[in-house]
Enzyme design. Structure first.
Site, short mmCIF file in Angstrom:
data_model
loop_
_atom_site.label_atom_id
_atom_site.label_comp_id
_atom_site.label_asym_id
_atom_site.label_seq_id
_atom_site.Cartn_x
_atom_site.Cartn_y
_atom_site.Cartn_z
N SER A 138 46.62 -24.77 24.86
CA SER A 138 45.86 -23.35 25.46
C SER A 138 47.14 -21.96 24.97
O SER A 138 48.28 -22.96 24.19
CB SER A 138 46.89 -23.72 26.65
N CYS A 317 47.71 -25.35 35.48
CA CYS A 317 47.46 -25.20 34.31
C CYS A 317 49.02 -27.30 34.06
O CYS A 317 50.27 -26.34 33.89
CB CYS A 317 47.99 -25.14 33.63
#
Length: 359
Positions: A138, A317
């Site tokens: 990410s 996440c």
């Protein structure tokens, strides 16, 4: 040891939405009434930081969403600008903030990921020597990067090591190929980059949205891109007037990531930003056990549910192992409220309020 701020900016406080307390809890019905409030107030705690908005190449706001610009077989050659350890000595592992020079050749939106193809080869199941596969990370910066020029991107990488008790404690039995390559990289090291990829974690276009962000470890990466866009950069087309609430799960205080940035934002925007940590080796939950991320979210279950009912977006996440505990907690809360969990969750998904990216 606290993490360092990677570039100077000015944090400017927006006026608190009318009717909301400093922790923006217990007043979700007021959210819809605050859509157009955008006043800015200078805050003395941030006076030492320089302004960033005037530096932004705002033409990047017009860039379309890009997906798979650079592919595994034709990656973008980049160079590492810097690698910095961002955890303290008592952290349960090593995490690094890595800045990579992209020269504006791989534009992305906040919430997307890049792939890194580590150097070298491996022998596949057919006995053939092939290049290593791509690893996804990410993106931990906004589209402008840590230096507000769009020339770099940033990754948050935990060094992966695997220990075999029979081999003793001095040397790991196995090292993650890509994470160790990145964490050991010196400035100037060449990196093969792919992507960007992903649409699940994108930010809503409405700058008055309420965000509930749940992370474990390096799952904090996309949220760093969020909070820097919301509070550090504040481009004219995204002057954030909403609410942001981060739940962060790590082992101990030394494992906190980017905490200096978080504390700066809390000081400058106390009515718009909140952080709650779940420190599993330092805190206990209400039952006397270790404090995990689902336990911390459960402490505020009424406020979380009310905010979701009023249009908040919830993001997850990090390690996929957190999701069963999170889902079980939410099922129990739904049962307490007389709601059918699957129906409630499908409602959030249909409104695009539910964002999950775990690994």
């Amino acid at each position: 040891m606290a993490a360092k701020t990677f570039a100077p900016v000015s944090l400017r406080s927006a006026a608190a939405p009318k009717g909301l307390s400093k922790t923006f809890l217990g007043q979700p019905a007021q959210l819809k009434a605050t859509r157009a409030q955008t006043a800015r107030v200078n805050v003395s705690t941030s006076a030492k930081l320089e302004t960033a908005t005037s530096q932004l190449p705002l033409e990047m706001e017009e860039l379309p969403l890009a997906v798979n610009t650079w592919k595994n077989k034709n990656p973008l050659p980049c160079k590492v600008r810097s690698v910095e350890r961002i955890v303290g000595p008592k952290a349960t592992g090593e995490t690094c903030h890595i800045v990579i020079e992209t020269d504006k050749k791989a534009p992305f939106w906040e919430g997307q990921s890049y792939g890194i193809v580590p150097p070298g080869t491996k022998i596949n199941s057919k006995g053939k020597e092939v290049p290593h596969g791509v690893r996804l990370y990410s993106i931990a910066s906004t589209r402008y990067g840590d230096f507000y020029d769009g020339e770099t991107t940033s990754l948050c990488v935990r060094r992966a090591v695997y220990w075999d008790p029979e081999m003793g404690a001095e040397d790991p039995a196995k090292k993650g190929i890509c994470s160790n390559f990145l964490c050991d990289a010196a400035p100037g090291t060449e990196v093969a980059l792919t992507g960007p990829t992903g649409k699940v974690m994108l930010m809503p276009e409405d700058p008055n949205t309420c965000y509930i962000m749940v992370a474990t470890g390096t799952g904090i990466a996309p949220y760093r891109s969020f909070w820097r866009r919301m509070f550090y950069e504040r481009p004219p087309n995204f002057e954030f007037t909403g609410l942001a609430w981060l739940f962060m799960g790590v082992a101990n205080s030394d494992a906190k990531l980017y905490d200096d940035e978080l504390q700066d934002i809390i000081a400058a925007y106390p009515d718009q930003f909140r952080v709650d940590y779940a420190l599993s080796r330092e805190q206990n939950n209400t039952k006397g056990g270790k404090m995990y991320i689902q336990d911390k979210v459960e402490e505020y279950k009424e406020q979380v549910f009310d905010l979701l009912d009023n249009g908040a977006h919830m993001y997850f996440c990090g390690l996929k192992g957190m999701m069963p505990g999170i889902e079980e907690m939410l099922k129990n809360v739904c049962a307490e409220k007389g709601l059918e969990y699957k129906e409630w969750l499908e409602g959030l998904k249909s409104k695009e309020q539910w964002h999950v990216e775990v690994y």
